[in-house]
Write an enzyme that holds these catalytic residues in place. Structure first.
Site, mmCIF file in Angstrom:
data_model
loop_
_atom_site.group_PDB
_atom_site.id
_atom_site.type_symbol
_atom_site.label_atom_id
_atom_site.label_comp_id
_atom_site.label_asym_id
_atom_site.label_seq_id
_atom_site.Cartn_x
_atom_site.Cartn_y
_atom_site.Cartn_z
ATOM 1 N N ASP A 67 -68.688 60.243 -24.045
ATOM 2 C CA ASP A 67 -67.595 61.230 -24.090
ATOM 3 C C ASP A 67 -68.072 62.607 -23.663
ATOM 4 O OD1 ASP A 67 -69.198 61.645 -26.315
ATOM 5 O OD2 ASP A 67 -67.705 60.971 -27.744
ATOM 6 N N HIS A 138 -64.644 57.357 -36.449
ATOM 7 C CA HIS A 138 -64.470 57.349 -34.993
ATOM 8 C C HIS A 138 -65.724 56.821 -34.283
ATOM 9 C CE1 HIS A 138 -65.891 61.815 -34.189
ATOM 10 N NE2 HIS A 138 -66.914 60.995 -34.218
HETATM 11 P P1 PGA Z 1 -73.467 62.614 -35.489
HETATM 12 O O1 PGA Z 1 -72.064 62.284 -34.841
HETATM 13 O O2 PGA Z 1 -74.456 61.682 -34.875
HETATM 14 O O3 PGA Z 1 -73.726 64.046 -35.112
HETATM 15 O O4 PGA Z 1 -73.328 62.418 -36.960
HETATM 16 C C1 PGA Z 1 -71.660 60.970 -34.717
HETATM 17 C C2 PGA Z 1 -70.228 60.913 -34.255
HETATM 18 O O5 PGA Z 1 -69.444 61.828 -34.563
HETATM 19 O O6 PGA Z 1 -69.871 59.940 -33.591
#
Ligand code: PGA
Length: 245
Positions: A67, A138
């Site tokens: 993304d 998510h």
């Molecule tokens: P993070 O984010 O690795 O910074 O916890 C994961 C995500 O939001 O998919």
């Protein structure tokens, strides 16, 4: 779904890197799907270290990232492109022409998403896709919603994601939208590896593993994929039903 509870983030990074390195050693032109955020940082450190030791080369590896924020250029320090350059690509021999990213600054998001889908297909599909998970369940930026989305699309970021990621934007300028691979794109990857650490992920992990398959917890769809490996620490695994060994 295979679940491992590991000692530390470094331990997870070493284990995930070992899987990626084996993939690349077996198939030098592997197609790897990368993720941003805190979760894969130790994995990227371990990959860079392995490259520095001469254990692996990424020169023929093709990459697709999950993304990108809308409105941030590649050179913006908060863009995911810049994140990948800093934390992985510039530390090894990835070739720029093999790196694929959704362009969050493009005027025509639909055309960008269609092209990304076509590029993934033309590359023969993703061999291994790395994933983190949001506290709201998510994956990529597929936020809880009423339906799973197939291909890449423009998403409005949820309040939960804004709360979690807003800290990276000092002046409160966090983008409100992003382009993301769809759930269908993620499920088409041959192998999925998820990393989740810390207490803040425990509820989402429990819902992903033990809950119903529902777009209200997008990660729950991983229950339908035949090759998913999840690396957790004790904190993120704490709410799993029956625990795991
Ligand atoms: P993070 O984010 O690795 O910074 O916890 C994961 C995500 O939001 O998919």
């Amino acid at each position: 779904m295979q679940l491992f509870v590991c000692e530390s983030k470094e331990d997870i990074g070493e284990k995930v890197a070992a899987l990626l390195i084996r993939q690349v050693q077996t198939k030098p032109n592997s197609v790897l799907g990368f993720a941003t955020g805190r979760s894969p940082l130790e994995t990227y450190d371990a990959l860079a270290a392995a490259y520095a030791r001469g254990v692996v080369s990424f020169k023929d590896v093709v990459t697709f990232n999950l993304d990108e924020y809308c409105g941030l250029t590649k050179t913006d320090a908060n863009s995911y492109y810049a994140f990948m350059q800093k934390n992985l690509f510039s530390r090894a021999d990835f070739r720029t022409e093999n790196i694929h990213f959704l362009d969050g600054c493009a005027a025509d998001d639909k055309a960008v998403c269609e092209a990304y889908r076509a590029e993934m297909q033309a590359a023969g599909g993703i061999d291994i896709q790395l994933l983190g998970i949001g506290t709201n369940g998510h994956i990529g930026f597929n936020e809880p919603s009423d339906a799973f989305t197939d291909g890449p699309f423009l998403v409005t970021l949820s309040q939960s994601t804004k709360n979690a990621n807003g800290k990276y934007f000092a002046d409160g300028s966090m983008p409100t939208h992003a382009l993301t691979m769809g759930v269908g794109d993620i499920l088409r990857a041959k192998k999925l590896i998820m990393i989740a650490t810390g207490e803040s992920k425990a509820k989402a992990i429990a819902a992903m593993v033990n809950g119903p398959v529902t777009p209200q917890c997008p990660a729950s769809v991983l229950q339908t994929h035949r090759d998913v490996t999840v690396f957790l620490d004790a904190e993120s695994a704490a709410l799993l039903e029956g625990g795991i060994s």
